[in-house]
Motif scaffolding. Structure first.
Motif, PDB file in Angstrom:
ATOM      1  N   TYR A 331       0.828  -1.209   0.000  1.00 13.23           N
ATOM      2  CA  TYR A 331       0.000   0.000   0.000  1.00 13.23           C
ATOM      3  C   TYR A 331       0.858   1.253   0.000  1.00 13.23           C
ATOM      4  O   TYR A 331       1.922   1.297   0.621  1.00 13.23           O
ATOM      5  CB  TYR A 331      -0.925   0.017   1.219  1.00 13.23           C
ATOM      6  CG  TYR A 331      -1.874  -1.160   1.253  1.00 13.23           C
ATOM      7  CD1 TYR A 331      -3.115  -1.089   0.644  1.00 13.23           C
ATOM      8  CD2 TYR A 331      -1.501  -2.369   1.861  1.00 13.23           C
ATOM      9  CE1 TYR A 331      -3.978  -2.178   0.642  1.00 13.23           C
ATOM     10  CE2 TYR A 331      -2.356  -3.450   1.873  1.00 13.23           C
ATOM     11  CZ  TYR A 331      -3.587  -3.356   1.259  1.00 13.23           C
ATOM     12  OH  TYR A 331      -4.435  -4.427   1.255  1.00 13.23           O
ATOM     13  N   VAL A 332       0.348   2.270  -0.714  1.00  7.82           N
ATOM     14  CA  VAL A 332       0.957   3.594  -0.702  1.00  7.82           C
ATOM     15  C   VAL A 332      -0.140   4.605  -0.380  1.00  7.82           C
ATOM     16  O   VAL A 332      -1.191   4.609  -1.033  1.00  7.82           O
ATOM     17  CB  VAL A 332       1.606   3.941  -2.058  1.00  7.82           C
ATOM     18  CG1 VAL A 332       2.099   5.390  -2.052  1.00  7.82           C
ATOM     19  CG2 VAL A 332       2.740   2.983  -2.365  1.00  7.82           C
ATOM     20  N   THR A 333       0.107   5.431   0.618  1.00  5.42           N
ATOM     21  CA  THR A 333      -0.816   6.511   0.968  1.00  5.42           C
ATOM     22  C   THR A 333      -0.216   7.829   0.527  1.00  5.42           C
ATOM     23  O   THR A 333       0.906   8.167   0.927  1.00  5.42           O
ATOM     24  CB  THR A 333      -1.097   6.547   2.482  1.00  5.42           C
ATOM     25  OG1 THR A 333      -1.688   5.309   2.880  1.00  5.42           O
ATOM     26  CG2 THR A 333      -2.049   7.689   2.823  1.00  5.42           C
ATOM     27  N   GLU A 334      -0.952   8.560  -0.306  1.00  9.94           N
ATOM     28  CA  GLU A 334      -0.526   9.877  -0.763  1.00  9.94           C
ATOM     29  C   GLU A 334      -1.418  10.928  -0.116  1.00  9.94           C
ATOM     30  O   GLU A 334      -2.641  10.823  -0.165  1.00  9.94           O
ATOM     31  CB  GLU A 334      -0.614   9.972  -2.280  1.00  9.94           C
ATOM     32  CG  GLU A 334       0.333   9.029  -2.996  1.00  9.94           C
ATOM     33  CD  GLU A 334       0.011   8.906  -4.470  1.00  9.94           C
ATOM     34  OE1 GLU A 334       0.791   9.411  -5.288  1.00  9.94           O
ATOM     35  OE2 GLU A 334      -1.034   8.298  -4.778  1.00  9.94           O
ATOM     36  N   PHE A 335      -0.781  11.920   0.477  1.00 11.56           N
ATOM     37  CA  PHE A 335      -1.510  13.038   1.061  1.00 11.56           C
ATOM     38  C   PHE A 335      -1.487  14.179   0.041  1.00 11.56           C
ATOM     39  O   PHE A 335      -0.415  14.672  -0.334  1.00 11.56           O
ATOM     40  CB  PHE A 335      -0.888  13.437   2.389  1.00 11.56           C
ATOM     41  CG  PHE A 335      -0.999  12.356   3.428  1.00 11.56           C
ATOM     42  CD1 PHE A 335      -2.176  12.185   4.143  1.00 11.56           C
ATOM     43  CD2 PHE A 335       0.063  11.486   3.665  1.00 11.56           C
ATOM     44  CE1 PHE A 335      -2.299  11.177   5.091  1.00 11.56           C
ATOM     45  CE2 PHE A 335      -0.043  10.485   4.616  1.00 11.56           C
ATOM     46  CZ  PHE A 335      -1.229  10.318   5.328  1.00 11.56           C
ATOM     47  N   ILE A 336      -2.656  14.545  -0.413  1.00 12.16           N
ATOM     48  CA  ILE A 336      -2.801  15.444  -1.557  1.00 12.16           C
ATOM     49  C   ILE A 336      -3.499  16.721  -1.115  1.00 12.16           C
ATOM     50  O   ILE A 336      -4.458  16.685  -0.336  1.00 12.16           O
ATOM     51  CB  ILE A 336      -3.629  14.749  -2.659  1.00 12.16           C
ATOM     52  CG1 ILE A 336      -2.893  13.485  -3.140  1.00 12.16           C
ATOM     53  CG2 ILE A 336      -3.904  15.687  -3.825  1.00 12.16           C
ATOM     54  CD1 ILE A 336      -3.728  12.580  -4.006  1.00 12.16           C
ATOM     55  N   GLY A 337      -3.011  17.858  -1.603  1.00 12.59           N
ATOM     56  CA  GLY A 337      -3.633  19.134  -1.259  1.00 12.59           C
ATOM     57  C   GLY A 337      -3.072  20.261  -2.092  1.00 12.59           C
ATOM     58  O   GLY A 337      -2.238  20.065  -2.975  1.00 12.59           O
ATOM     59  N   ALA A 392      -6.361  12.242   1.832  1.00 12.16           N
ATOM     60  CA  ALA A 392      -5.511  11.068   1.638  1.00 12.16           C
ATOM     61  C   ALA A 392      -6.091  10.174   0.558  1.00 12.16           C
ATOM     62  O   ALA A 392      -7.304   9.979   0.467  1.00 12.16           O
ATOM     63  CB  ALA A 392      -5.385  10.286   2.937  1.00 12.16           C
ATOM     64  N   ARG A 393      -5.205   9.649  -0.268  1.00 16.82           N
ATOM     65  CA  ARG A 393      -5.558   8.627  -1.256  1.00 16.82           C
ATOM     66  C   ARG A 393      -4.701   7.404  -0.991  1.00 16.82           C
ATOM     67  O   ARG A 393      -3.470   7.484  -1.012  1.00 16.82           O
ATOM     68  CB  ARG A 393      -5.324   9.126  -2.678  1.00 16.82           C
ATOM     69  CG  ARG A 393      -5.591   8.059  -3.758  1.00 16.82           C
ATOM     70  CD  ARG A 393      -5.346   8.612  -5.153  1.00 16.82           C
ATOM     71  NE  ARG A 393      -3.952   8.962  -5.366  1.00 16.82           N
ATOM     72  CZ  ARG A 393      -3.529   9.835  -6.294  1.00 16.82           C
ATOM     73  NH1 ARG A 393      -4.398  10.451  -7.074  1.00 16.82           N
ATOM     74  NH2 ARG A 393      -2.236  10.096  -6.438  1.00 16.82           N
TER      75      ARG A 393
END
Length: 438
Positions: A331-337, A392-393
Motif C-alpha cells: 500500500y501507498v498513501t498519498e496526502f494530496i492538497g 488522503a488517497r
C-alpha cells in the motif's frame, strides 16, 4: 429555502470527526443503484439481496426519475432485450412462486415490480441491513446530461431544468432542500459521474457551492473516470474545484463518494455491482444518522481498500489512516492538497482547430499536488498551516476483482480537512463572482 447561508450551516454541521460520539462503527453502503424500475436488468429484491449477502449494510435504489411506490408491470421481452432472460426464473427460485406476480397481456408475460414498502420487510434487519429510498434526478441542459442522486427522500423530485448547466444543478438541489425542510429530516444529494459525456467541468463543480457531494469514483465503465488528453480525470477535477472553492469563493469543499452505478446483475459485462462504495462512521444504522455523519465528512470512499482506523482531526491538523491489509498486497498513501501560495494561473484546452473547448481548464501542478507519500499499512500527515486542504488517497498494489477500467488498482479516499479556518477567517461577501468555466 434560500441557499445564501448554506456555508454557515455546513460549518455548524461539520463537526470534526474527533468530536463525534465515541460509540460508532463503520457501515458500508452504495447510494447509486438501478433496477428494472428504470434501466437496470434485475428485480429490486434480487439486487438488494445481493448487496445484503455481500456484506453491505445499506443500499439505495436510485432509478431514473421514479420511485418504486406505484403499480408497474414489465414485459418479459424487456428482460430479453436487457440480456437478462434468466432473471425471472432466478427471481422465482429466490423468493418463491407465490411472491412473483405475472399476467398475460397481448400474448406476452408481464411481471409486476414490487414496491419498496412491499419488500422492505423481507430484507431489512435492524442494525444489519437498511434500505434507503433514492432517486437519480435525471436532467439535462442543451443535451448535456446532468444526473444527481437524492437519498432518503419521501416524494419524487421531478427534474427542474434551468437556463444554464449550473442553474440546472442549483434548481435540483433547491428541490431537494425544499423537501428536506418540509419533511424535517436530511436528504443527501450528490452529483453523479461529472465526466459522463464530459458534461460537468471542475469550474462548474466549484461554482455551484450549494453542491456538497460528488462521485470521486463511479464503477460504471462508461463514465470516463480517468479522463483523457483533453479532459481532466475526476480526481483532478476534485482538487481543482476544491482549490477554487476555498481560495476564491470562500466556500466549503466537495466531499467525494464511491458508488457502483450498477445496472447489470447477470454475467460480468457492463455496470456490475460491488465496484465502489462508501464507508460511513455512525452511531447506528439509520438513514438520518448516516447522512449526518456524511455531512460531517466522517466517511471515506472505496474501490477495494478497507481502513481499520481513520482520523481526520481538524483541530489537531492530522490525518492518520490504518489499512486492513490483504495477503500479498502492498500500500501507498498519498496526502494530496493545495498550498495557500499556489500558482493561480490556468489555460483553456484547445481543440484540433485551436478553439477553446468546453472542458476543465489546465491548471499548474501546484493544484492538488502530492504533499507526502508513505508506504505501508499505517500513514500519518500533520498539516503545517499553509495548506488550503489535505486529503488522503490510499492505493493498493492489488487490482479489484471486477475492475471498471484498465490497470485499475484498489483505492480509498478520505475527505479534505484543514479548510475550515480559511472560511472562518474570511469575510463573507454578499456576492462572489463564479470562476470562469472557460
Amino acid at each position: 429555502m434560500r441557499f445564501v447561508h448554506v456555508w454557515v450551516l455546513f460549518l455548524l454541521m461539520s463537526t470534526p470527526a474527533s468530536l463525534v460520539a465515541q460509540e460508532t462503527r463503520w457501515f458500508r453502503g452504495n447510494l447509486h443503484t438501478h433496477s428494472l424500475w428504470s434501466d437496470g436488468n434485475d428485480f429490486p429484491e434480487m439486487i438488494c439481496d445481493w448487496y445484503r449477502e455481500h456484506g453491505y449494510h445499506f443500499v439505495a435504489l436510485s432509478d431514473h426519475n421514479v420511485l418504486s411506490d406505484s403499480e408497474k408491470w414489465i414485459k418479459e421481452s424487456v428482460l430479453t432485450k436487457r440480456e437478462a432472460t434468466e432473471a425471472l426464473e432466478r427471481y422465482r427460485q429466490r423468493f418463491g412462486a407465490e411472491w412473483v406476480e405475472t399476467r398475460m397481456r397481448d400474448d406476452q408475460t408481464e411481471v409486476r415490480l414490487k414496491m419498496l414498502k412491499e419488500y422492505r420487510g423481507k430484507l431489512e434487519k435492524p442494525g444489519e441491513f437498511l434500505l434507503v429510498q433514492g432517486e437519480e434526478i435525471t436532467d439535462s441542459f442543451e443535451s448535456i446530461p446532468i444526473h444527481m442522486c437524492a437519498s432518503d427522500l419521501e416524494e419524487l423530485i421531478r427534474p427542474r431544468g434551468g437556463e444554464s448547466l449550473r442553474d440546472v444543478i442549483r434548481n435540483n438541489l433547491l428541490a431537494v432542500a425544499e423537501q428536506s425542510a418540509r419533511i424535517g429530516r436530511p436528504i443527501l444529494a450528490h452529483l453523479n459521474h461529472p465526466n459522463y459525456g464530459y458534461a460537468v467541468t471542475a469550474e462548474d463543480l466549484a461554482a455551484v457551492t450549494q453542491e456538497r457531494f460528488f462521485e470521486i469514483y463511479n464503477g460504471h465503465p462508461g463514465v470516463n473516470q480517468q479522463g483523457d488528453a483533453k479532459h481532466a480525470s475526476m480526481e483532478q477535477m476534485w482538487d481543482i474545484a476544491n482549490t477554487l472553492r476555498i481560495a476564491e469563493l470562500k466556500s466549503p469543499p466537495l466531499f467525494g463518494l464511491g458508488t457502483d452505478d450498477s445496472h447489470h446483475y447477470l454475467g460480468s459485462r457492463g455496470a456490475t455491482p460491488g465496484r465502489g462504495w462508501v464507508m460511513v462512521r455512525a452511531t447506528e444504522l439509520n438513514a438520518t444518522r448516516l447522512i449526518n455523519a456524511m455531512n460531517r465528512g466522517d466517511f471515506y470512499a472505496s474501490s477495494g481498500v478497507e481502513l481499520s482506523e481513520m482520523i481526520c482531526d481538524e483541530q489537531e491538523g492530522r490525518i492518520e489512516v490504518k489499512i486492513v491489509p490483504r495477503p500479498g498486497a502492498t500500500y501507498v498513501t498519498e496526502f494530496i492538497g493545495t498550498k495557500r501560495a499556489y500558482d493561480t494561473s490556468s489555460d483553456p484546452v484547445l481543440d484540433d482547430q485551436g478553439n477553446p473547448m468546453r472542458v476543465t481548464r489546465k491548471y499548474p501542478a501546484d493544484v492538488g499536488r502530492v504533499l507526502a507519500k508513505v508506504e505501508g499499512s499505517h500513514a500519518t500527515y500533520r498539516l503545517n498551516g499553509e495548506e488550503l486542504y489535505v486529503r488522503a488517497r490510499i492505493t493498493s498494489s492489488e487490482a479489484p476483482e471486477n475492475p471498471s477500467y484498465a490497470e485499475q488498482r484498489r483505492q480509498a479516499w478520505t475527505q479534505p480537512i484543514g479548510w475550515r479556518k480559511w472560511l472562518e477567517a474570511a469575510p463573507k461577501p454578499e456576492a462572489k463572482p463564479e470562476p470562469s468555466p472557460r
